[in-house]
Write an enzyme that holds these catalytic residues in place. Structure first.
Site, PDB file in Angstrom:
ATOM      1  N   TYR A  10     -39.966  24.002   7.270  1.00  0.00           N
ATOM      2  CA  TYR A  10     -39.765  22.615   7.818  1.00  0.00           C
ATOM      3  C   TYR A  10     -40.513  22.418   9.018  1.00  0.00           C
ATOM      4  CZ  TYR A  10     -37.140  18.419   8.695  1.00  0.00           C
ATOM      5  OH  TYR A  10     -36.861  17.187   8.995  1.00  0.00           O
ATOM      6  N   THR A  18     -39.304  21.554  12.135  1.00  0.00           N
ATOM      7  CA  THR A  18     -38.948  21.790  13.242  1.00  0.00           C
ATOM      8  C   THR A  18     -38.983  23.447  13.568  1.00  0.00           C
ATOM      9  OG1 THR A  18     -36.612  21.834  12.334  1.00  0.00           O
ATOM     10  CG2 THR A  18     -37.553  19.907  13.557  1.00  0.00           C
ATOM     11  N   LYS A  19     -39.170  24.115  12.235  1.00  0.00           N
ATOM     12  CA  LYS A  19     -39.176  25.714  12.303  1.00  0.00           C
ATOM     13  C   LYS A  19     -39.811  26.305  13.284  1.00  0.00           C
ATOM     14  CE  LYS A  19     -35.451  25.296   9.637  1.00  0.00           C
ATOM     15  NZ  LYS A  19     -35.142  23.884   9.466  1.00  0.00           N
ATOM     16  N   ASN A  20     -39.677  27.570  13.510  1.00  0.00           N
ATOM     17  CA  ASN A  20     -40.678  28.250  14.223  1.00  0.00           C
ATOM     18  C   ASN A  20     -41.847  28.342  13.683  1.00  0.00           C
ATOM     19  OD1 ASN A  20     -37.808  28.958  15.070  1.00  0.00           O
ATOM     20  ND2 ASN A  20     -38.189  30.894  16.052  1.00  0.00           N
TER      21      ASN A  20
END
Length: 386
Positions: A184, A186-188
Site C-alpha cells: 500500500y 504508505t508501506k515500507n
C-alpha cells in the site's frame, strides 16, 4: 499556529528507476499478470528466505486466500489481536471462519503468551492464528503458536507492516505456513496497492496461484503465449486478486532500493528517540529485545500527565501542518467486529489502554532531518517545555 515546514504523515515516492520500469512494461503490450509479476515473486521470496512468493492484489486478499488454503472447517475459530487494521478480521470472516480477539500488552501493543493462553482457554481452543507484527515490531511467532496450542502450519502472519522485520535472526516471511505483505502507498515498500504471500510449502503456493484468479488452472499469461493452449479448468473456489505487471515493475524497482530505505527509517527512528527521550509524559515506541524492527510506524504514547489529551494533541499538530494517525482503533470498538468476532467477556483492557494514548508521528524514509526536528519542536512546545 501553522508550521513553517508542513510535514505530512507519509509520502509515497516512486523514483525514476520505477518509472522507467513501468514505461518498459507499457511498451511491451502486456500489462496484467505476467513475467514481471513472476520475477517480483521470485525476488521478494529470495529476500525473505522463502521458497515461493505469490503476488496478490492486497495483503487483505492474501490473508483471505491463505486462510482458505488451510482447509479448516466452516466457522472454525481463528485467534487474532484486537489491535490491528480491520481488514484482517474481515479476511477471516470472508474465508468462512470466526475471528477470536485477543488482548495485548499495553507496553508493546502485541499479545503476550499469557494473553494468548487466556483467550484460547476462554473459547476452548482455536484452529489457527493470525500473528500481527504491529508497526514492524517483531513477534516471536513460534512462542505465540505454542501458547495457542498450534503448530506453525496453522499460523498465518499479517506482515503488512513487517517487510524488513526480523524475529531473532530470521526475516519475517520464512517462519510460518504463510506470510502476507502489503505494498500500500504508505508501506515500507510502496507500490500504491498490492501484496505478496510468501511460503515454503509448494502445494500451498500452487493453491494460492490458482485461487488468486478465480480458481483457474491456467492464467492468461499461460494461455495466451504463442503455442499455448486455451483450455483451463476451475477446481477451486477463488477470488479476483492478482497483481499486474505494471505494479510488479514498480515493486521490483522499490525492492532494489529497499535496503537503503530501511537504513534511513532506522536513522529517523533514532533521531526521534534522541529528541523526544526527555519529553515528560510521552512514551517512546519499545525496542525489541531480540530481532529487528522494520519501523513502519513511529507511534508514541501520550500519558495522562501530558498537558493535553491525545485527540487535542493531534488537532494542535494538524494546525501546525503536521500530519498524524492512530494505529489502530481496536476491533472490539468497531460495530461490525463486535457483531462478528468473539470478544472475551472480561474485555480487552490492554488494547483499550494502548488506544487511548497512541499517536503515530510522521514517518517514512523520505523525511528529512529538518522534518523530524519540526515535529519534535512542536511536541516540546505543546508540552509547555520549550
Amino acid at each position: 499556529m501553522a508550521s513553517t515546514r508542513p510535514v505530512p504523515f507519509a509520502r509515497t515516492v516512486i523514483g525514476p528507476e520505477a518509472r522507467s520500469a513501468v514505461d518498459r512494461v507499457l511498451e511491451s503490450g502486456w500489462v496484467t499478470t505476467g513475467q514481471e509479476a513472476i520475477e517480483f515473486e521470485r525476488e521478494l521470496a529470495d529476500y525473505v528466505g522463502a521458497s515461493r512468493g505469490v503476488a496478490v492484489s492486497s495483503c487483505t486478499a492474501g490473508l483471505e486466500l491463505a486462510l482458505r488454503a488451510l482447509g479448516l472447517p466452516r466457522d472454525a475459530r481463528v485467534l487474532m489481536s484486537t489491535d490491528t487494521f480491520c481488514g484482517a478480521a474481515g479476511a477471516i470472516a470472508h474465508a468462512g471462519l470466526t475471528p477470536v480477539l485477543v488482548d495485548v500488552d499495553p507496553r508493546t501493543a502485541v499479545p503476550t503468551e499469557e494473553n494468548i493462553r487466556a483467550a484460547v482457554r476462554e473459547v476452548g481452543g482455536v484452529s489457527a492464528m493470525v500473528v500481527v507484527h504491529l508497526g514492524g515490531h517483531p513477534v516471536d511467532v513460534e512462542a505465540a503458536a505454542a501458547a495457542a496450542g498450534l503448530g506453525l502450519d496453522h499460523v498465518i502472519e499479517d506482515a503488512a507492516h513487517a517487510l524488513g522485520t526480523e524475529v531473532g535472526a530470521r526475516r519475517v516471511g520464512s517462519i510460518s505456513r504463510a506470510t502476507c505483505f502489503s505494498f500500500y502507498a504508505t508501506k515500507n515498500l510502496a507500490i500504491g496497492e498490492g501484496g505478496m504471500v510468501t511460503t515454503s510449502d509448494e502445494d500451498f503456493a500452487d493453491t494460492l496461484v490458482r485461487t488468486r484468479l478465480h480458481g483457474m488452472s491456467r492464467d492468461a499469461w499461460r494461455r495466451y503465449r504463442p503455442g499455448a493452449g486455451w483450455r483451463y479448468d476451475v477446481a477451486d473456489d477463488g477470488l479476483k486478486a492478482n497483481l499486474t505487471d505494471v505494479q510488479a515493475a514498480i515493486g521490483r524497482a522499490q525492492l532494489r532500493r529497499f535496503g537503503a530505505d530501511q537504513a534511513r527509517r532506522e536513522a529517523i527512528a533514532a533521531r526521534y528517540d534522541a529528541q523526544l527521550a526527555g519529553l515528560p509524559s510521552i512514551t517512546l515506541p519499545p525496542r525489541p529485545v531480540e530481532g529487528r524492527h522494520a519501523w513502519h510506524l513511529y507511534a508514541v504514547r501520550v500519558q495522562p500527565g501530558f498537558p493535553v489529551p491525545r485527540d487535542e494533541l493531534i488537532e494542535l499538530l494538524s494546525a501546525r501542518g503536521i500530519g498524524t494517525s492512530v494505529h489502530f482503533i481496536p476491533l472490539h470498538r468497531l460495530t461490525w467486529h463486535v457483531e462478528h468476532c468473539v470478544v472475551p467477556a472480561t474485555g480487552l483492557p490492554g488494547a483499550d489502554e494502548v488506544f487511548e494514548g497512541t499517536v503515530s508521528l510522521p514517518f517514512d524514509q523520505n523525511l528529512t532531518d529538518d522534518d523530524v526536528d519540526e515535529v519534535c519542536a512542536a511536541l516540546w512546545q505543546i508540552g509547555g517545555i520549550r
